[in-house]
Design a protein around this motif. Structure first.
Motif, PDB file in Angstrom:
ATOM      1  N   PHE A 113      -5.719 -44.722  -2.281  1.00 41.68           N
ATOM      2  CA  PHE A 113      -7.016 -45.384  -2.392  1.00 41.68           C
ATOM      3  C   PHE A 113      -8.049 -44.497  -3.086  1.00 41.68           C
ATOM      4  O   PHE A 113      -8.912 -44.997  -3.812  1.00 41.68           O
ATOM      5  N   ARG A 114      -7.961 -43.183  -2.890  1.00 46.32           N
ATOM      6  CA  ARG A 114      -8.833 -42.282  -3.641  1.00 46.32           C
ATOM      7  C   ARG A 114      -8.514 -42.360  -5.133  1.00 46.32           C
ATOM      8  O   ARG A 114      -9.431 -42.374  -5.977  1.00 46.32           O
ATOM      9  N   LYS A 129     -13.698 -47.927 -13.324  1.00 43.60           N
ATOM     10  CA  LYS A 129     -15.030 -47.696 -13.876  1.00 43.60           C
ATOM     11  C   LYS A 129     -16.095 -48.110 -12.859  1.00 43.60           C
ATOM     12  O   LYS A 129     -15.840 -48.977 -12.010  1.00 43.60           O
ATOM     13  N   PRO A 130     -17.287 -47.535 -12.931  1.00 38.44           N
ATOM     14  CA  PRO A 130     -18.403 -48.058 -12.136  1.00 38.44           C
ATOM     15  C   PRO A 130     -18.587 -49.549 -12.429  1.00 38.44           C
ATOM     16  O   PRO A 130     -18.619 -49.956 -13.584  1.00 38.44           O
ATOM     17  N   GLY A 131     -18.666 -50.344 -11.391  1.00 40.57           N
ATOM     18  CA  GLY A 131     -18.766 -51.785 -11.585  1.00 40.57           C
ATOM     19  C   GLY A 131     -17.423 -52.466 -11.732  1.00 40.57           C
ATOM     20  O   GLY A 131     -17.364 -53.688 -11.885  1.00 40.57           O
ATOM     21  N   GLY A 132     -16.327 -51.699 -11.691  1.00 34.71           N
ATOM     22  CA  GLY A 132     -14.996 -52.285 -11.791  1.00 34.71           C
ATOM     23  C   GLY A 132     -14.575 -52.973 -10.505  1.00 34.71           C
ATOM     24  O   GLY A 132     -15.268 -52.909  -9.490  1.00 34.71           O
ATOM     25  N   ARG A 133     -13.415 -53.634 -10.574  1.00 30.16           N
ATOM     26  CA  ARG A 133     -12.936 -54.379  -9.415  1.00 30.16           C
ATOM     27  C   ARG A 133     -11.485 -54.022  -9.084  1.00 30.16           C
ATOM     28  O   ARG A 133     -10.669 -53.797  -9.976  1.00 30.16           O
ATOM     29  N   GLY A 184     -11.911 -44.467   0.058  1.00 31.80           N
ATOM     30  CA  GLY A 184     -11.660 -44.332  -1.370  1.00 31.80           C
ATOM     31  C   GLY A 184     -12.877 -44.610  -2.229  1.00 31.80           C
ATOM     32  O   GLY A 184     -12.773 -44.656  -3.454  1.00 31.80           O
ATOM     33  N   GLY A 185     -14.044 -44.808  -1.600  1.00 37.33           N
ATOM     34  CA  GLY A 185     -15.277 -45.049  -2.332  1.00 37.33           C
ATOM     35  C   GLY A 185     -15.470 -46.487  -2.767  1.00 37.33           C
ATOM     36  O   GLY A 185     -16.263 -46.763  -3.672  1.00 37.33           O
ATOM     37  N   ILE A 188     -15.643 -51.230  -6.705  1.00 36.53           N
ATOM     38  CA  ILE A 188     -15.956 -49.814  -6.718  1.00 36.53           C
ATOM     39  C   ILE A 188     -17.476 -49.679  -6.774  1.00 36.53           C
ATOM     40  O   ILE A 188     -18.131 -50.391  -7.535  1.00 36.53           O
ATOM     41  N   SER A 189     -18.032 -48.815  -5.965  1.00 33.44           N
ATOM     42  CA  SER A 189     -19.491 -48.666  -5.960  1.00 33.44           C
ATOM     43  C   SER A 189     -19.956 -48.045  -7.270  1.00 33.44           C
ATOM     44  O   SER A 189     -19.196 -47.368  -7.966  1.00 33.44           O
ATOM     45  N   ASP A 190     -21.191 -48.276  -7.610  1.00 31.51           N
ATOM     46  CA  ASP A 190     -21.752 -47.733  -8.847  1.00 31.51           C
ATOM     47  C   ASP A 190     -22.160 -46.271  -8.713  1.00 31.51           C
ATOM     48  O   ASP A 190     -22.592 -45.666  -9.682  1.00 31.51           O
ATOM     49  N   ASN A 191     -22.023 -45.724  -7.526  1.00 33.91           N
ATOM     50  CA  ASN A 191     -22.448 -44.331  -7.316  1.00 33.91           C
ATOM     51  C   ASN A 191     -21.345 -43.363  -7.704  1.00 33.91           C
ATOM     52  O   ASN A 191     -20.190 -43.669  -7.578  1.00 33.91           O
TER      53      ASN A 191
END
Length: 242
Positions: free
Chosen positions: A116-117, A124-128, A159-160, A239-242
């Motif tokens: 999961f990590r 990518k940020p904003g990915g799914r 895993g963020g 996935i979070s944008d951070n």
């Protein structure tokens, strides 16, 4: 209708409030596509590569990843755009993919924390992260883990990632009985159960009939009740944008 309040506290926000049936990974994929940063997709645990054509029809650039010695990998006819790995570190750079699609593969991983990590890392940020996972299904094709809804949510957070949607599929009773019919080669019963290897299982239909008789109209609560007994579930994660 009484539902498991603990379950609702954990995943109630991610349950469908309007749809009871007909929700799968490709529904989620089509719905989230307009908000994706791009169209590069990794089929995680791609097996035979059966999902490639459908992903490409939706406009995604498909790439597959799997271990080379699985039964499904050995049955694959083409290795075009398929990458092998040892089941641990994923051989792609950070922020490589817009979507990671994992269809019935997460119960086969060797190390959940690492996997999961790694998925969170290559998105990518904003990915799914979209997929489906078995729960309470008997041993099959080097399977290793079963995830409860809460356990899956916690694993994603490590895993963020954030659980944004979860939908129950075939119930555990039908799934286990189907496995028994496979093992004992009861072909007629197996064919019947395979046709109902989805929302239309006898258990799910009986539950919906009960809800109609009781005039239960809260779709989210019904999905929570189904989730308690589901043997497979579809997931949409972000996935979070951070």
């Amino acid at each position: 209708m009484d539902v498991d309040l603990e379950l609702m506290n954990h995943v109630g926000h991610a349950l469908e409030s309007e749809r009871l049936t007909g929700v799968d990974h490709f529904v989620f994929l089509k719905e989230c596509a307009p908000s994706l940063p791009g169209r590069r997709l990794l089929d995680f645990g791609c097996g035979t590569g059966a999902q490639r054509a459908r992903c490409e029809q939706l406009g995604f650039t498909w790439e597959g990843l799997d271990i080379p010695d699985s039964t499904e990998s050995k049955a694959r006819r083409s290795d075009d755009r398929v990458f092998n790995y040892a089941g641990l570190d994923v051989p792609f750079g950070d922020s490589s993919f817009d979507v990671v699609l994992a269809i019935q593969s997460l119960e086969h991983i060797q190390d959940p924390n690492l996997t999961f990590r790694e998925i969170g890392r290559i998105l990518k940020p904003g990915g799914r992260f979209i997929g489906s996972v078995s729960y309470l299904e008997g041993y099959h094709s080097n399977s290793t883990f079963n995830f409860t809804p809460y356990g899956f949510k916690r694993q994603l957070e490590r895993g963020g990632m954030l659980l944004t949607r979860i939908h129950p599929e075939v119930d555990a009773f039908s799934l286990i009985f189907r496995r028994l019919m496979m093992q004992t080669r009861q072909r007629q019963a197996l064919d019947l159960l395979t046709k109902m290897h989805n929302d239309s299982s006898l258990f799910n239909q009986a539950l919906l009939e009960w809800a109609r008789e009781k005039k239960v109209r809260d779709v989210r609560s019904l999905n929570a009740l189904r989730l308690l007994f589901s043997g497979q579930r579809q997931l949409l994660l972000t996935i979070s944008d951070n």
